[in-house]
Design an enzyme around this catalytic site. Structure first.
Site, PDB file in Angstrom:
ATOM      1  N   GLU A  91       0.823  -1.219   0.000  1.00 39.89           N
ATOM      2  CA  GLU A  91       0.000   0.000   0.000  1.00 39.89           C
ATOM      3  C   GLU A  91       0.850   1.260   0.000  1.00 39.89           C
ATOM      4  OE1 GLU A  91      -2.253  -0.604   3.525  1.00 39.89           O
ATOM      5  OE2 GLU A  91      -3.545  -2.143   2.597  1.00 39.89           O
TER       6      GLU A  91
ATOM      7  N   GLN B  11       9.397 -16.794 -11.960  1.00 37.35           N
ATOM      8  CA  GLN B  11      10.747 -17.314 -12.168  1.00 37.35           C
ATOM      9  C   GLN B  11      10.812 -18.355 -13.287  1.00 37.35           C
ATOM     10  OE1 GLN B  11      10.696 -19.075  -8.014  1.00 37.35           O
ATOM     11  NE2 GLN B  11      11.954 -20.628  -8.978  1.00 37.35           N
TER      12      GLN B  11
ATOM     13  N   CYS C  24      14.586 -18.574  -7.328  1.00 35.57           N
ATOM     14  CA  CYS C  24      13.787 -17.905  -6.298  1.00 35.57           C
ATOM     15  C   CYS C  24      14.628 -16.937  -5.482  1.00 35.57           C
ATOM     16  CB  CYS C  24      13.165 -18.934  -5.360  1.00 35.57           C
ATOM     17  SG  CYS C  24      14.401 -19.844  -4.422  1.00 35.57           S
TER      18      CYS C  24
ATOM     19  N   GLU D 186      16.670  -9.788 -12.032  1.00 31.23           N
ATOM     20  CA  GLU D 186      17.041 -11.111 -11.526  1.00 31.23           C
ATOM     21  C   GLU D 186      18.054 -11.768 -12.462  1.00 31.23           C
ATOM     22  OE1 GLU D 186      13.788 -10.252 -12.062  1.00 31.23           O
ATOM     23  OE2 GLU D 186      13.446  -9.687  -9.971  1.00 31.23           O
TER      24      GLU D 186
ATOM     25  N   ASP E 129      21.571 -13.803   0.498  1.00 28.89           N
ATOM     26  CA  ASP E 129      22.763 -13.122   1.025  1.00 28.89           C
ATOM     27  C   ASP E 129      23.855 -13.008  -0.038  1.00 28.89           C
ATOM     28  OD1 ASP E 129      21.506 -12.903   3.437  1.00 28.89           O
ATOM     29  OD2 ASP E 129      22.929 -14.152   4.563  1.00 28.89           O
TER      30      ASP E 129
ATOM     31  N   GLU F  75      15.411  -4.121 -14.237  1.00 33.80           N
ATOM     32  CA  GLU F  75      14.726  -5.198 -14.975  1.00 33.80           C
ATOM     33  C   GLU F  75      14.588  -4.820 -16.454  1.00 33.80           C
ATOM     34  OE1 GLU F  75      13.588  -8.683 -14.681  1.00 33.80           O
ATOM     35  OE2 GLU F  75      12.516  -7.963 -12.927  1.00 33.80           O
TER      36      GLU F  75
ATOM     37  N   ASP G  73       9.831 -23.569   3.824  1.00 31.78           N
ATOM     38  CA  ASP G  73       9.622 -24.910   3.273  1.00 31.78           C
ATOM     39  C   ASP G  73       8.411 -24.828   2.347  1.00 31.78           C
ATOM     40  OD1 ASP G  73       9.083 -27.546   2.694  1.00 31.78           O
ATOM     41  OD2 ASP G  73       8.375 -28.057   4.709  1.00 31.78           O
TER      42      ASP G  73
ATOM     43  N   HIS H  62      12.988 -22.550  -0.265  1.00 31.08           N
ATOM     44  CA  HIS H  62      12.445 -21.586  -1.219  1.00 31.08           C
ATOM     45  C   HIS H  62      12.560 -20.167  -0.671  1.00 31.08           C
ATOM     46  CE1 HIS H  62      10.118 -20.214  -4.554  1.00 31.08           C
ATOM     47  NE2 HIS H  62       9.100 -19.818  -3.821  1.00 31.08           N
TER      48      HIS H  62
ATOM     49  N   ASN I 169       5.424 -14.267  -3.596  1.00 27.32           N
ATOM     50  CA  ASN I 169       6.135 -15.377  -4.218  1.00 27.32           C
ATOM     51  C   ASN I 169       6.554 -14.976  -5.638  1.00 27.32           C
ATOM     52  OD1 ASN I 169       7.190 -17.911  -4.626  1.00 27.32           O
ATOM     53  ND2 ASN I 169       5.310 -19.028  -4.164  1.00 27.32           N
TER      54      ASN I 169
END
Ligand SMILES: *[C@@H]1O[C@H](CO)[C@@H](O)[C@H](O)[C@H]1NC(C)=O
Ligand SMILES: *[C@@H]1O[C@H](CO)[C@@H](O)[C@H](O)[C@H]1NC(C)=O
Ligand SMILES: *[C@@H]1O[C@H](CO)[C@@H](O)[C@H](O)[C@H]1NC(C)=O
Ligand SMILES: *[C@@H]1O[C@H](CO)[C@@H](O)[C@H](O)[C@H]1NC(C)=O
Length: 340
Positions: free
Chosen positions: A122, A132, A138, A163, A184, A199, A250, A283, A307
């Site tokens: 927001e 992906q 990921c 990415e 990291d 991008e 997970d 993930h 995601n």
């Protein structure tokens, strides 16, 4: 889709001959294939169809149980419908290692005001949901998400970050392109490299390529990065005071593969599966906020998780994940964010 990954996927799991397809599902199957651009050769079609039918039945059963009040979220068929859970794990669950290495630990400011709900979408911190594809990247999406938020915080401009730049160029930091990586290591790359392309200038291809970084197209910097203390309280304080935070979960269960928010507001669709592990993380995702449904004491608190599986998965690409229920799916186990 990269052929070698696809082959790896096909070699797993399916060893028995496909059973006769359920003909009442023919039209549904054709629509699903068309919707997701699936083309199979004749040998493959029967096997994929039987996996898809099994997933359809599992989803139906789950949703029946949902209507009896046995689950807090619904499931829905999606682009992953022709993958067994073994294949799904291989193709999309892609963190390289499972524990935090040594790092700086972030302490949220004492006396900071911590609201009971936060949604950085927001406030303009979050780019649209990305996809992906069939590349185990990921970690790159999680990292760009956190960095996009911190750059917005600093400059007031939301710029989507590359990415593909991370996939192609951060090998010496320890990442392995479409074979997996760590957030990291991605932050470390941007720091070492002195920038990360936008991008727009370095678009996503979902495959390993040679590095094509162009400093003049850089849209972000990283000076350092911090680990969040291994508790949901610390994650909450950090999300509230810093912005979107990278985290690992997970994601290996069927229920995660086909998660869909419920439409019924009595049961808002918060993901909770007793079999979800807090240690076995595979993930990378982005925590963009948190909140609760009903009364705050109702145990219906959630993390808002972005995601990178496109908008067809979950609720427009997002998941509400159970919060303050014993670090569900490990959301607070490996959280970190960059400083810009
Ligand atoms: C929501 O689902 C519950 C359990 O299935 C049901 O009892 C309730 O009537 C539903 N509410 C609405 C608004 O559909
Ligand atoms: C990408 O590179 C990694 C690391 O070099 C390698 O293991 C993997 O097989 C490659 N993936 C693809 C899809 O080519
Ligand atoms: C990153 O830092 C360098 C060196 O300080 C600076 O020249 C550049 O403008 C910065 N880039 C961005 C996108 O802030
Ligand atoms: C958890 O896993 C066990 C073993 O795989 C399985 O039998 C059980 O049904 C699972 N529980 C749920 C709630 O999915």
């Amino acid at each position: 889709m990269h052929p070698s990954l696809f082959l790896a996927a096909l070699c797993l799991g399916i060893t028995t001959a496909a059973p006769q397809p359920d003909q009442s599902l023919d039209a549904h199957w054709s629509r699903w294939k068309a919707a997701h651009g699936k083309l199979y050769d004749e040998d493959e079609e029967g096997e994929r169809r039987s996996v898809w039918e099994r997933n359809m039945k599992m989803i139906e059963l789950h949703n029946q149980e949902y209507s009896q009040g046995k689950h807090s979220f619904m499931m829905a068929m999606n682009a992953f419908g022709d993958l067994t859970s073994e294949e799904f794990k291989q193709v999309l669950n892609d963190l390289k290692i499972q524990k935090h290495e040594e790092g700086n630990v972030f302490q949220a400011p004492l006396f900071a005001e911590i609201p009971s709900s936060v949604d950085w979408r927001e406030k303009g911190y979050v780019t649209p949901v990305k996809d992906q594809g069939q590349c185990q990247s990921c970690w790159a999406f999680s990292a760009t998400g956190a960095l996009e938020g911190q750059m917005f915080r600093k400059t007031g401009k939301l710029v989507s970050l590359s990415e593909q730049n991370l996939v192609d160029c951060s090998r010496s930091q320890g990442n392995e392109g479409c074979r997996g990586g760590l957030m990291d290591y991605a932050f470390q790359y941007v720091k070492d490299n002195g920038g990360l392309d936008s991008e727009e200038s370095y678009p996503y291809l979902a495959r390993n390529e040679s590095c094509k970084y162009r400093p003049e197209k850089s849209a972000a910097n990283v000076t350092t990065f911090w680990h969040v203390l291994n508790k949901e309280d610390g994650l909450m304080t950090t999300v509230a005071t810093v912005g979107p935070v990278s985290a690992a979960v997970d994601s290996s269960l069927d229920s995660f593969q086909f998660y869909k928010k419920a439409l019924n507001f009595t049961f808002p669709g918060i993901y909770y599966d007793p079999n979800c592990s807090s240690e076995s993380l595979n993930h990378g995702v982005l925590v963009v906020g948190y909140g609760f449904e009903g009364a705050e004491s109702d145990n219906k608190k959630y993390w808002i998780v972005k995601n990178s599986w496109g908008t067809n998965w979950g609720t427009q690409g997002y998941m509400l994940l159970a919060k303050d229920r014993d670090n569900h799916c490990g959301i607070a186990t490996m959280a970190s964010f960059p400083v810009v």
